[in-house]
Write an enzyme that holds these catalytic residues in place. Structure first.
Site, short mmCIF file in Angstrom:
data_model
loop_
_atom_site.label_atom_id
_atom_site.label_comp_id
_atom_site.label_asym_id
_atom_site.label_seq_id
_atom_site.Cartn_x
_atom_site.Cartn_y
_atom_site.Cartn_z
N SER A 145 0.87 -1.19 0.00
CA SER A 145 0.00 0.00 0.00
C SER A 145 0.90 1.23 0.00
CB SER A 145 -0.86 0.01 1.26
OG SER A 145 -1.53 1.24 1.38
N TYR A 155 -0.94 -0.76 10.51
CA TYR A 155 -1.19 -1.24 9.14
C TYR A 155 -0.07 -0.75 8.22
CZ TYR A 155 -3.59 -1.56 4.58
OH TYR A 155 -3.91 -1.82 3.28
N1 LIG Z 1 -8.90 -1.13 -0.67
C1 LIG Z 1 -7.89 -0.29 -0.47
O1 LIG Z 1 -8.08 0.95 -0.39
C2 LIG Z 1 -6.47 -0.82 -0.37
C3 LIG Z 1 -5.43 0.09 -0.54
C4 LIG Z 1 -4.11 -0.37 -0.47
C5 LIG Z 1 -3.87 -1.71 -0.23
N2 LIG Z 1 -4.91 -2.59 -0.05
C6 LIG Z 1 -4.59 -3.99 0.19
O2 LIG Z 1 -5.15 -4.76 -0.84
C7 LIG Z 1 -5.33 -6.12 -0.39
C8 LIG Z 1 -6.71 -6.60 -0.76
O3 LIG Z 1 -7.68 -5.80 -0.10
P1 LIG Z 1 -9.06 -5.37 -0.76
O4 LIG Z 1 -9.11 -3.91 -0.71
O5 LIG Z 1 -9.28 -6.08 -2.04
O6 LIG Z 1 -10.03 -5.92 0.40
P2 LIG Z 1 -11.38 -6.82 0.37
O7 LIG Z 1 -12.24 -6.40 -0.77
O8 LIG Z 1 -11.91 -6.72 1.75
O9 LIG Z 1 -10.85 -8.31 0.09
C9 LIG Z 1 -10.07 -9.00 1.05
C10 LIG Z 1 -9.88 -10.44 0.62
O10 LIG Z 1 -8.99 -11.08 1.55
C11 LIG Z 1 -9.62 -12.28 2.06
N3 LIG Z 1 -9.16 -12.48 3.43
C12 LIG Z 1 -9.31 -11.62 4.49
N4 LIG Z 1 -8.80 -12.17 5.60
C13 LIG Z 1 -8.31 -13.40 5.25
C14 LIG Z 1 -7.67 -14.43 5.97
N5 LIG Z 1 -7.44 -14.35 7.30
N6 LIG Z 1 -7.31 -15.56 5.30
C15 LIG Z 1 -7.56 -15.67 3.99
N7 LIG Z 1 -8.14 -14.72 3.24
C16 LIG Z 1 -8.54 -13.59 3.88
C17 LIG Z 1 -11.13 -12.01 1.92
O11 LIG Z 1 -11.91 -13.20 1.79
P3 LIG Z 1 -12.57 -14.00 3.06
O12 LIG Z 1 -13.22 -12.95 3.93
O13 LIG Z 1 -13.50 -14.98 2.45
O14 LIG Z 1 -11.42 -14.68 3.74
C18 LIG Z 1 -11.16 -11.25 0.60
O15 LIG Z 1 -11.13 -12.17 -0.49
C19 LIG Z 1 -5.07 -6.10 1.13
O16 LIG Z 1 -3.77 -6.59 1.39
C20 LIG Z 1 -5.16 -4.60 1.47
O17 LIG Z 1 -4.39 -4.29 2.60
C21 LIG Z 1 -6.21 -2.17 -0.13
#
Ligand SMILES: NC(=O)c1ccc[n+]([C@@H]2O[C@H](COP(=O)([O-])OP(=O)(O)OC[C@H]3O[C@@H](n4cnc5c(N)ncnc54)[C@H](OP(=O)(O)O)[C@@H]3O)[C@@H](O)[C@H]2O)c1
Length: 264
Positions: A145, A155
């Site tokens: 991120s 985080y």
């Molecule tokens: N959205 C943003 O603004 C943003 C910005 C920068 C970086 N990121 C990073 O991008 C990545 C993806 O996030 P996203 O924004 O796509 O979030 P999201 O839409 O909430 O998706 C998160 C995914 O991770 C899985 N997950 C969560 N906890 C888990 C666990 N303990 N074991 C296995 N799978 C797990 C969830 O599925 P289940 O609940 O079924 O396990 C889901 O498929 C993360 O690393 C986040 O930190 C996000």
């Protein structure tokens, strides 16, 4: 480097957190390029529905591994899969965030966050590397991120690990033919903030939010080019330069103000 667009090199990609947001889009774009998939997340019904949809739409083989990656035993099934059968692309994506106030968060939640954002990518990358080195090709993308560029929360500290690790590993394993890239996005429209019970409007203005499709397209292109860090969108590339130029004292002063104002 794995040439993801070369049909002759069609192989298997394992994506963690593949059921929602950024991970679901990685799975979709990799399947569209003809790669077979292994999808990992906790929600089995959702995983199976995603797998069936991708297999049907793109004609690729899709396996699922139901695992809570913060549970050592469940994570081991994923490590075994990575070590024991050919995987050309690993996307370390699964993640979640916690509220700002470290001292008020349950320490076990903090440890789970650190595990999922740092220990898990470390372990999965360690599991897959030997076969990639032996083959002389492979791609590891870890979703970090832009928060990893500034000392703002626990985080951001965990995301900083992913950026620094990827920068080092990218240089170290490039001669072995393995590409390692950290994806460092800003705010992305996914389920991430909803899961934290935070509204998007309260986080950032509309122009700061990115869509997953161009974000993942840029990340895959940057990984193909062997970049150590991928920052999608011009606005966030500029912001990363500004963040690097701001004196650290100003950033940490701002962190203190935010912290106390939240406590009233
Ligand atoms: N959205 C943003 O603004 C943003 C910005 C920068 C970086 N990121 C990073 O991008 C990545 C993806 O996030 P996203 O924004 O796509 O979030 P999201 O839409 O909430 O998706 C998160 C995914 O991770 C899985 N997950 C969560 N906890 C888990 C666990 N303990 N074991 C296995 N799978 C797990 C969830 O599925 P289940 O609940 O079924 O396990 C889901 O498929 C993360 O690393 C986040 O930190 C996000």
């Amino acid at each position: 480097m794995t040439r993801l667009t070369d049909p002759a090199e069609r192989g298997t990609a394992l994506v963690t957190g593949a059921t929602a947001g950024i991970g679901a889009e990685f799975a979709r774009q990799l399947a569209a390029r003809g790669m077979d998939l292994v999808l990992v997340a906790r929600d089995e019904a959702r995983l199976r529905a995603s797998a069936a949809q991708l297999a049907d739409r793109y004609g690729v083989a899709v396996d699922v591994l139901v695992a809570d990656l913060t549970d050592a035993e469940q994570r081991a099934t994923v490590e075994t899969r990575l070590a024991s059968s050919a995987v050309q692309v690993l996307v370390n994506n699964a993640g979640f965030g916690l509220p700002l106030e470290f001292d008020l968060n349950a320490v076990d939640d903090e440890v789970r966050q650190l595990d999922l954002l740092a220990t898990v990518p470390l372990r999965l990358t360690h599991a897959v590397l030997p076969q990639m080195i032996e083959r002389g090709s492979g791609t590891v993308i870890t979703v970090a991120s832009l928060a990893g560029y500034a000392p703002l929360t626990t985080y951001s500290a965990a995301k900083a690990w992913a950026v620094v690790f990827s920068r080092w590993a990218s240089a170290y394993y490039r001669p072995a033919g393995v590409t390692i890239t950290a994806l460092a996005p800003g705010f992305v429209r996914t389920e991430f903030h909803e899961r934290m019970e935070i509204t998007r409007e309260s986080m950032a203005p509309r122009w700061m939010w990115l869509d997953v499709e161009p974000l993942v397209r840029t990340a895959l292109r940057d990984a193909e080019r062997g970049r150590a860090v991928s920052i999608p969108s011009v606005r966030y590339k500029l912001l990363s330069l500004v963040m690097g130029a701001i004196p650290m004292g100003l950033v940490t002063a701002n962190a203190r103000r935010t912290r106390w104002s939240r406590r009233g």
